[in-house]
Design an enzyme around this catalytic site. Structure first.
Site, PDB file in Angstrom:
ATOM      1  N   HIS A 197       7.468   5.023  -4.822  1.00 55.36           N
ATOM      2  CA  HIS A 197       6.428   6.092  -4.897  1.00 55.36           C
ATOM      3  C   HIS A 197       6.347   6.061  -6.105  1.00 55.36           C
ATOM      4  O   HIS A 197       7.249   7.406  -6.684  1.00 55.36           O
ATOM      5  CB  HIS A 197       6.493   6.637  -4.133  1.00 55.36           C
ATOM      6  CG  HIS A 197       4.732   7.270  -4.194  1.00 55.36           C
ATOM      7  ND1 HIS A 197       3.433   7.254  -3.502  1.00 55.36           N
ATOM      8  CD2 HIS A 197       4.195   8.492  -4.497  1.00 55.36           C
ATOM      9  CE1 HIS A 197       2.586   7.677  -4.223  1.00 55.36           C
ATOM     10  NE2 HIS A 197       2.993   9.213  -4.349  1.00 55.36           N
ATOM     11  N   ASN A 245      10.268   2.434   0.438  1.00 51.97           N
ATOM     12  CA  ASN A 245       9.103   2.673  -0.095  1.00 51.97           C
ATOM     13  C   ASN A 245       9.248   3.269  -1.395  1.00 51.97           C
ATOM     14  O   ASN A 245      10.620   3.783  -1.315  1.00 51.97           O
ATOM     15  CB  ASN A 245       7.700   3.577   0.504  1.00 51.97           C
ATOM     16  CG  ASN A 245       6.685   3.252  -0.490  1.00 51.97           C
ATOM     17  OD1 ASN A 245       6.458   2.141  -1.308  1.00 51.97           O
ATOM     18  ND2 ASN A 245       6.227   4.156  -0.628  1.00 51.97           N
ATOM     19  N   GLU A 303      10.999   3.120 -12.258  1.00 46.81           N
ATOM     20  CA  GLU A 303      10.837   2.847 -10.605  1.00 46.81           C
ATOM     21  C   GLU A 303      11.911   1.711 -11.050  1.00 46.81           C
ATOM     22  O   GLU A 303      12.985   0.982  -9.736  1.00 46.81           O
ATOM     23  CB  GLU A 303       9.203   2.404 -10.508  1.00 46.81           C
ATOM     24  CG  GLU A 303       8.444   3.126 -10.311  1.00 46.81           C
ATOM     25  CD  GLU A 303       7.090   3.076 -10.080  1.00 46.81           C
ATOM     26  OE1 GLU A 303       6.973   2.383  -9.347  1.00 46.81           O
ATOM     27  OE2 GLU A 303       6.155   3.324 -10.256  1.00 46.81           O
ATOM     28  N   ARG A 344      -0.776  -0.882   1.699  1.00 47.73           N
ATOM     29  CA  ARG A 344      -1.010  -0.823   3.547  1.00 47.73           C
ATOM     30  C   ARG A 344      -0.173   0.529   4.067  1.00 47.73           C
ATOM     31  O   ARG A 344       1.062   0.113   3.904  1.00 47.73           O
ATOM     32  CB  ARG A 344      -1.301  -2.083   4.300  1.00 47.73           C
ATOM     33  CG  ARG A 344      -1.853  -3.089   3.643  1.00 47.73           C
ATOM     34  CD  ARG A 344      -1.998  -4.109   4.775  1.00 47.73           C
ATOM     35  NE  ARG A 344      -2.419  -3.900   6.278  1.00 47.73           N
ATOM     36  CZ  ARG A 344      -3.426  -4.670   6.912  1.00 47.73           C
ATOM     37  NH1 ARG A 344      -4.656  -4.962   6.238  1.00 47.73           N
ATOM     38  NH2 ARG A 344      -3.872  -4.016   8.104  1.00 47.73           N
TER      39      ARG A 344
HETATM   40  C1  GAR Z   1       4.496   1.271  -8.988  1.00 47.82           C
HETATM   41  O1  GAR Z   1       3.877   1.503  -9.934  1.00 47.82           O
HETATM   42  C2  GAR Z   1       4.847   1.499  -7.234  1.00 47.82           C
HETATM   43  O2  GAR Z   1       5.207   3.195  -7.415  1.00 47.82           O
HETATM   44  C3  GAR Z   1       2.836   1.910  -7.049  1.00 47.82           C
HETATM   45  O3  GAR Z   1       2.323   0.707  -6.988  1.00 47.82           O
HETATM   46  C4  GAR Z   1       3.093  -0.216  -8.155  1.00 47.82           C
HETATM   47  C5  GAR Z   1       3.309  -0.921  -7.805  1.00 47.82           C
HETATM   48  O4  GAR Z   1       3.370  -1.441  -8.820  1.00 47.82           O
HETATM   49  N1  GAR Z   1       3.345   2.382  -4.992  1.00 47.82           N
HETATM   50  C6  GAR Z   1       2.279   2.925  -4.637  1.00 47.82           C
HETATM   51  O5  GAR Z   1       1.515   3.977  -5.275  1.00 47.82           O
HETATM   52  C7  GAR Z   1       2.361   3.166  -3.410  1.00 47.82           C
HETATM   53  N2  GAR Z   1       1.858   4.469  -2.787  1.00 47.82           N
HETATM   54  P1  GAR Z   1       3.928  -3.370  -8.875  1.00 47.82           P
HETATM   55  O6  GAR Z   1       3.522  -4.154  -7.828  1.00 47.82           O
HETATM   56  O7  GAR Z   1       4.344  -3.826 -10.257  1.00 47.82           O
HETATM   57  O8  GAR Z   1       5.778  -2.875  -8.574  1.00 47.82           O
END
Ligand code: GAR
Length: 203
Positions: free
Chosen positions: A112, A110, A177, A94
Site C-alpha cells: 500500500h 498487500n 515499494e 478489489r
Molecule cells: C502501487 O502503488 C500500489 O501500492 C497501489 O497501487 C499501485 C499499483 O501499481 N496499491 C494500492 O493502492 C492498494 N490499495 P502496480 O500495478 O504497478 O504494482
C-alpha cells in the site's frame, strides 16, 4: 518451497519487482505459479508472460465470495494452497471477502502506498499531499478482513517535498515499494515472520 500466486488489476510493476527479484537472485524456494488479473486489459499480464508465469483473468461482475471462489479455484489449480502458498496482492483493486481471508489466514500480503494506518483506501498519495504530511511512504502488510488494516510487516518512509505533485510523490514511493515487497516475500519464504497479535516480528 512456497508456491506464489499474484493478484493484479493494472500496471503490475510490483508484481514485476517480485518476479525480477526471484529471477535475479536465483531464489529457488519460491515458485511463481500464477498471476491472476481482475481486468483483461491489465498491462501486468504481458509482463508476467515475459517471465514465463501463467496468467488468468477473472473479470466477471460477481461480488464477494462468488468472485473470490473463482480466484481460489484457480489458485488451487496451480497448487497455491493455504498449506504451501503465498498470495501477493500487487495493485489488486478489489477488497477480499472474509471467506478468502480466513482460508489463507496470514498467507495473503498487500502493498500500500502510504504509511498505514494513515491514508488507507484509494489515492493515498493524494491524501498525503492534501493533508500536508512531511513524511509518507509504503507499507507491506498481511491482509485481514478490513481495508488495509492487517498486521504491518514492513514500511519505508519517503519525504514529501514542497514541490511534489501526485506524480512525483507516487514515483518516489513506487521505487521504495519495489525494494520492500520482494524482501517481505523472501522473509515469508524463510519463515522469518512471526505474527503476535497485531505485531509482526522478523526473526
Ligand atoms: C502501487 O502503488 C500500489 O501500492 C497501489 O497501487 C499501485 C499499483 O501499481 N496499491 C494500492 O493502492 C492498494 N490499495 P502496480 O500495478 O504497478 O504494482
Amino acid at each position: 518451497m512456497i508456491n506464489l500466486g499474484i493478484l493484479i488489476s493494472g500496471r503490475g510493476s510490483n508484481m514485476e519487482s517480485i518476479l525480477n527479484f526471484l529471477k535475479e537472485n536465483n531464489i529457488a524456494d519460491i515458485c511463481p505459479k500464477i498471476v491472476i488479473s481482475s481486468k483483461p486489459e491489465a498491462e501486468g499480464l504481458k509482463k508476467a508472460s515475459k517471465y514465463g508465469v501463467p496468467t488468468r483473468v477473472v473479470s466477471n461482475n460477481s461480488k464477494g465470495w462468488d468472485y473470490d471462489s473463482e480466484i481460489i479455484n484457480i489458485l488451487q489449480e496451480y497448487d497455491v494452497n493455504p498449506e504451501n502458498g503465498l498470495v501477493c496482492l500487487a495493485g489488486y483493486m478489489r477488497l477480499l471477502s472474509p471467506e478468502f481471508v480466513r482460508k489463507y489466514k496470514m498467507r495473503i500480503m498487500n502493498i500500500h502506498p502510504s504509511l498505514l494506518p494513515s491514508f488507507p483506501g484509494l489515492n493515498s498519495q493524494k491524501k498525503a499531499l492534501d493533508y500536508g504530511v512531511k513524511v509518507t511512504g509504503c507499507t507491506v502488510h498481511f491482509v485481514d478482513e478490513g481495508l488495509d488494516s492487517g498486521p504491518v510487516i514492513a514500511q519505508k518512509h519517503v519525504a514529501v517535498l514542497d514541490n511534489d505533485t501526485f506524480e512525483t510523490l507516487s514515483e518516489r514511493i513506487l521505487i521504495q515499494e519495489h525494494i520492500l515487497y520482494p524482501n517481505c516475500v523472501k522473509l515469508f519464504s524463510e519463515k522469518r515472520l512471526l505474527v503476535e497479535g497485531r505485531r509482526v516480528i522478523v526473526t
